[in-house]
Design a protein around this motif. Sequence first.
Motif, PDB file in Angstrom:
ATOM      1  N   ALA A   1       5.817  -2.017  -8.610  1.00  0.00           N
ATOM      2  CA  ALA A   1       6.259  -1.016  -9.577  1.00  0.00           C
ATOM      3  C   ALA A   1       5.118  -0.090  -9.987  1.00  0.00           C
ATOM      4  CB  ALA A   1       6.858  -1.697 -10.806  1.00  0.00           C
ATOM      5  N   VAL A   2       3.947  -0.651 -10.281  1.00  0.00           N
ATOM      6  CA  VAL A   2       2.807   0.164 -10.711  1.00  0.00           C
ATOM      7  C   VAL A   2       2.350   1.080  -9.582  1.00  0.00           C
ATOM      8  CG1 VAL A   2       0.405   0.109 -11.487  1.00  0.00           C
ATOM      9  CG2 VAL A   2       2.051  -1.535 -12.404  1.00  0.00           C
ATOM     10  N   ALA A   3       2.282   0.558  -8.377  1.00  0.00           N
ATOM     11  CA  ALA A   3       1.905   1.381  -7.229  1.00  0.00           C
ATOM     12  C   ALA A   3       2.917   2.497  -7.027  1.00  0.00           C
ATOM     13  CB  ALA A   3       1.802   0.516  -5.970  1.00  0.00           C
ATOM     14  N   GLY A   4       4.195   2.204  -7.236  1.00  0.00           N
ATOM     15  CA  GLY A   4       5.243   3.209  -7.104  1.00  0.00           C
ATOM     16  C   GLY A   4       5.099   4.317  -8.134  1.00  0.00           C
ATOM     17  N   VAL A   5       4.751   3.953  -9.373  1.00  0.00           N
ATOM     18  CA  VAL A   5       4.560   4.939 -10.436  1.00  0.00           C
ATOM     19  C   VAL A   5       3.403   5.878 -10.101  1.00  0.00           C
ATOM     20  CG1 VAL A   5       3.799   5.260 -12.816  1.00  0.00           C
ATOM     21  CG2 VAL A   5       5.549   3.556 -12.291  1.00  0.00           C
TER      22      VAL A   5
ATOM     23  N   MET B   1      -3.004  -3.509  -6.084  1.00  0.00           N
ATOM     24  CA  MET B   1      -2.243  -3.849  -7.277  1.00  0.00           C
ATOM     25  C   MET B   1      -1.718  -5.286  -7.235  1.00  0.00           C
ATOM     26  SD  MET B   1      -2.406  -1.304  -9.268  1.00  0.00           S
ATOM     27  CE  MET B   1      -2.872   0.427  -9.225  1.00  0.00           C
ATOM     28  N   SER B   2      -1.455  -5.784  -6.042  1.00  0.00           N
ATOM     29  CA  SER B   2      -0.910  -7.138  -5.927  1.00  0.00           C
ATOM     30  C   SER B   2      -1.918  -8.198  -6.357  1.00  0.00           C
ATOM     31  CB  SER B   2      -0.470  -7.404  -4.485  1.00  0.00           C
ATOM     32  OG  SER B   2      -1.591  -7.364  -3.603  1.00  0.00           O
ATOM     33  N   ASN B   3      -3.206  -7.827  -6.381  1.00  0.00           N
ATOM     34  CA  ASN B   3      -4.252  -8.767  -6.787  1.00  0.00           C
ATOM     35  C   ASN B   3      -4.523  -8.738  -8.288  1.00  0.00           C
ATOM     36  OD1 ASN B   3      -4.708  -9.594  -4.109  1.00  0.00           O
ATOM     37  ND2 ASN B   3      -6.077  -7.853  -3.741  1.00  0.00           N
TER      38      ASN B   3
ATOM     39  N   GLU C   1       1.274   2.669   0.023  1.00  0.00           N
ATOM     40  CA  GLU C   1       0.773   1.637   0.934  1.00  0.00           C
ATOM     41  C   GLU C   1      -0.701   1.329   0.670  1.00  0.00           C
ATOM     42  OE1 GLU C   1       2.517  -0.143   2.689  1.00  0.00           O
ATOM     43  OE2 GLU C   1       4.205   0.899   3.592  1.00  0.00           O
ATOM     44  N   SER C   2      -1.447   2.342   0.195  1.00  0.00           N
ATOM     45  CA  SER C   2      -2.865   2.129  -0.082  1.00  0.00           C
ATOM     46  C   SER C   2      -3.069   1.371  -1.396  1.00  0.00           C
ATOM     47  CB  SER C   2      -3.593   3.479  -0.159  1.00  0.00           C
ATOM     48  OG  SER C   2      -3.505   4.168   1.077  1.00  0.00           O
TER      49      SER C   2
ATOM     50  N   SER D   1      -2.882  -3.290   6.571  1.00  0.00           N
ATOM     51  CA  SER D   1      -2.967  -4.132   5.379  1.00  0.00           C
ATOM     52  C   SER D   1      -1.762  -5.029   5.276  1.00  0.00           C
ATOM     53  CB  SER D   1      -3.038  -3.242   4.125  1.00  0.00           C
ATOM     54  OG  SER D   1      -1.835  -2.552   3.927  1.00  0.00           O
ATOM     55  N   ALA D   2      -1.940  -6.098   4.530  1.00  0.00           N
ATOM     56  CA  ALA D   2      -0.845  -7.030   4.345  1.00  0.00           C
ATOM     57  C   ALA D   2       0.300  -6.385   3.609  1.00  0.00           C
ATOM     58  CB  ALA D   2      -1.342  -8.261   3.589  1.00  0.00           C
ATOM     59  N   GLY D   3      -0.046  -5.539   2.610  1.00  0.00           N
ATOM     60  CA  GLY D   3       1.006  -4.866   1.848  1.00  0.00           C
ATOM     61  C   GLY D   3       1.804  -3.934   2.721  1.00  0.00           C
ATOM     62  N   GLY D   4       1.103  -3.161   3.598  1.00  0.00           N
ATOM     63  CA  GLY D   4       1.792  -2.251   4.484  1.00  0.00           C
ATOM     64  C   GLY D   4       2.676  -2.995   5.450  1.00  0.00           C
ATOM     65  N   ALA D   5       2.177  -4.101   5.978  1.00  0.00           N
ATOM     66  CA  ALA D   5       2.969  -4.879   6.923  1.00  0.00           C
ATOM     67  C   ALA D   5       4.220  -5.412   6.273  1.00  0.00           C
ATOM     68  CB  ALA D   5       2.121  -6.034   7.462  1.00  0.00           C
ATOM     69  N   HIS D   6       4.105  -5.772   4.999  1.00  0.00           N
ATOM     70  CA  HIS D   6       5.271  -6.326   4.294  1.00  0.00           C
ATOM     71  C   HIS D   6       6.390  -5.301   4.228  1.00  0.00           C
ATOM     72  CE1 HIS D   6       7.594  -8.609   1.383  1.00  0.00           C
ATOM     73  NE2 HIS D   6       7.693  -7.484   0.684  1.00  0.00           N
TER      74      HIS D   6
END
Length: 318
Positions: free
Chosen positions: A220-224, A207-209, A201-202, A2-7
């Motif tokens: 932040a939300v994904a981290g929580v 969440m970015s969308n 990562e999932s 995923s793009a998020g994981g790659a980041h």
Amino acid sequence: MSAGGAHLKDEGTRRQVVIAGGIAGLVSRFCIAPLDVVKIRLQLQIHSLSDPLSHQYIQGPVYKGTLSTIRSILRQEGIPGLWKGNIPAELMYVCYGAIQFAVYRTTTQVLAQLDPHRLPSSVESFVAGATAGGLATVSTYPLDLLRTRFAAQGTERVYTSLSASVRDIARTEGYRGFFRGCNAAVAQIVPYMGLFFATYESLRPMMSNLHNLPLGSGDAVAGVLASVLAKTGVFPLDLVRKRLQVQGPTRSKYIHRNIPEYRGVFNTMALIVRTQGVRGLYRGLTVSLVKAAPANAVTMWTYEKSLQFLQEIKMAEE
């Protein structure tokens, strides 16, 4: 991938990742220090909150809930009481953050070379997170132990300073004294960080969308969310770690004078269940979740922003 994981996994040089990880750990620790002290105090409290008779022979305060504990510490020890153990904790969080993100980045890059037998993205994240958490925990464990012992001190000081505590433990307990409860810490952190990074990562791409999030950031939300799910699963081992960290010749000098003598992870868990029930393994879970959620949100948000800032500086210099 995923793009998020790659980041998170691939961007930034090793130096940028180490610096960003250290900054993230420093900022996160400063924000949640009081909740950390409260959590440790509740985890070390062994008597039943529902049975007033169990309190009559207790020497030391009886804490009931997060807000009540904060008020009690403020009343008896003042504002500095909420930041006890902050110096070793800050050192630990900076070193831990730098090692964690550096190892995570390196491990994911190594796993990416396994083509054509590459693992699924979520499995890669779990393996990398578990490896990073395990190595960072062992590397910084003496600071974690010192943080716990300072936070467990009441108005009577067991150690006068950080350097004095190191000398005292080395003299009375030896090298092994700095690693009391390390087995429980590793057993806790490996599944915790694996679950945390796999979940993070999932969730992060989804969440970015989303827009107008409560915390203003998908990171932040994904981290929580990742933190709450992972923390609940491994909390008993965190409690066992704290009980083992205050063993030794100073055990009866902390704010809770009646901490039993524990030996080993499984013996400690069995004794807690036998004397306090299964609920005894989850003492302090509420404040732990209250602490862990913003701590990980701040960590991941600060890491992402720090890394972005360092990359922008490098681009401006080129």
